[in-house]
Design an enzyme around this catalytic site. Structure first.
Site, PDB file in Angstrom:
ATOM      1  N   SER A 129     -59.074  52.855 -24.193  1.00 23.55           N
ATOM      2  CA  SER A 129     -58.362  53.815 -23.359  1.00 23.55           C
ATOM      3  C   SER A 129     -57.684  54.871 -24.232  1.00 23.55           C
ATOM      4  CB  SER A 129     -57.381  53.074 -22.446  1.00 23.55           C
ATOM      5  OG  SER A 129     -56.908  53.905 -21.414  1.00 23.55           O
ATOM      6  N   HIS A 164     -62.768  54.660 -18.939  1.00 31.76           N
ATOM      7  CA  HIS A 164     -62.724  54.199 -17.541  1.00 31.76           C
ATOM      8  C   HIS A 164     -63.602  55.058 -16.621  1.00 31.76           C
ATOM      9  CE1 HIS A 164     -59.378  51.995 -19.169  1.00 31.76           C
ATOM     10  NE2 HIS A 164     -58.629  53.081 -19.290  1.00 31.76           N
TER      11      HIS A 164
END
Length: 243
Positions: A129, A164
């Site tokens: 991330s 994501h």
């Protein structure tokens, strides 16, 4: 003649904080330069969240490595000790959270310069991330609340990164729009479960925990505005008796 190390970066769509099988973490450790690597977790993007740190230590103490943590919100090392510590690591593993805050804190403490030096000396840099976003020239982020682009990063990896890609509503369309408009340069979008290794700025390996998860190369296109190409990845499998 001495061998000059090349920069190596690994972008992760999972790992100890989200997965129980340990496949992506084992893959990362398999690319370390030492058989029992020193692995430093950098939880800056989460504000050094204690539960995140505890999770890392619990998981990595069961691996064949020497885990450690670098806290910056309650920093304990002076500049010389900090440099010595980071340059001694075989793997630096950066956690998720707020990409913009991470970059600001690193620059305040000089960690950005030290990580660049460590990478140039052969340390494998990786993360999930925000810990994947930070290495590139720019990234797709929710650091400011709504999904948007961040034209900032360490620039150790050319182009941009989007994490994501499949699991958060709006990620795909927002990143594609940013690349199509030129707000972000062409780059790499990771679905959850994917790992991508870059050596000397070139993609050299792609892996996945599940057949459904992919890495995408996303580029602007004169005709359609943007195009994306799924990159084939090797399916990671758990060895008998592991975990």
């Amino acid at each position: 003649m001495a061998v000059v190390p090349v920069r190596r970066l690994a972008l992760l769509g999972g790992g100890f904080s989200t997965d129980d099988d340990g496949l992506l973490d084992d893959w990362v450790l398999g690319h370390a330069r030492a058989s029992r690597p020193k692995v430093c977790f950098v939880p800056t993007a989460s504000g050094d969240a204690p539960a995140y740190v505890e999770r890392f230590l619990t998981v990595f103490q069961s691996h064949n490595c020497e885990p450690s943590v670098l806290p910056l919100f309650r920093r304990e090392l002076d500049d010389d000790a900090l440099r010595t510590f980071l340059l001694s690591q075989d793997v630096v593993y950066v956690g998720g959270g707020n990409t913009a805050n991470l970059l600001a804190v690193w620059r305040a403490h000089g960690v950005d310069r030290l990580l660049r030096e460590a990478c140039d000396r052969g340390t494998l840099l990786c993360g999930i991330s925000a810990g994947a976003n930070c290495w590139a020239e720019g990234s797709h982020t929710d650091s400011f609340g709504p999904l948007t682009f961040l034209s900032d990063g360490l620039g150790l990896l050319s182009g941009s990164v989007c994490p994501h890609y499949d699991s958060e509503p709006g990620r795909r369309s927002s990143y594609r729009a940013a690349v199509a408009s030129g707000a972000l340069p062409a780059g790499w979008a990771l679905e959850d479960g994917v790992g991508a290794l870059f050596t000397a700025n070139a993609l050299t390996e792609t892996v996945t925990r599940t057949p459904q998860a992919h890495l995408y190369q996303v580029e602007p296109d004169e005709d359609s505005g943007v195009k994306e190409r799924a990159v084939p990845g090797r399916l990671l499998t758990e060895a008998p008796g592991d975990h």
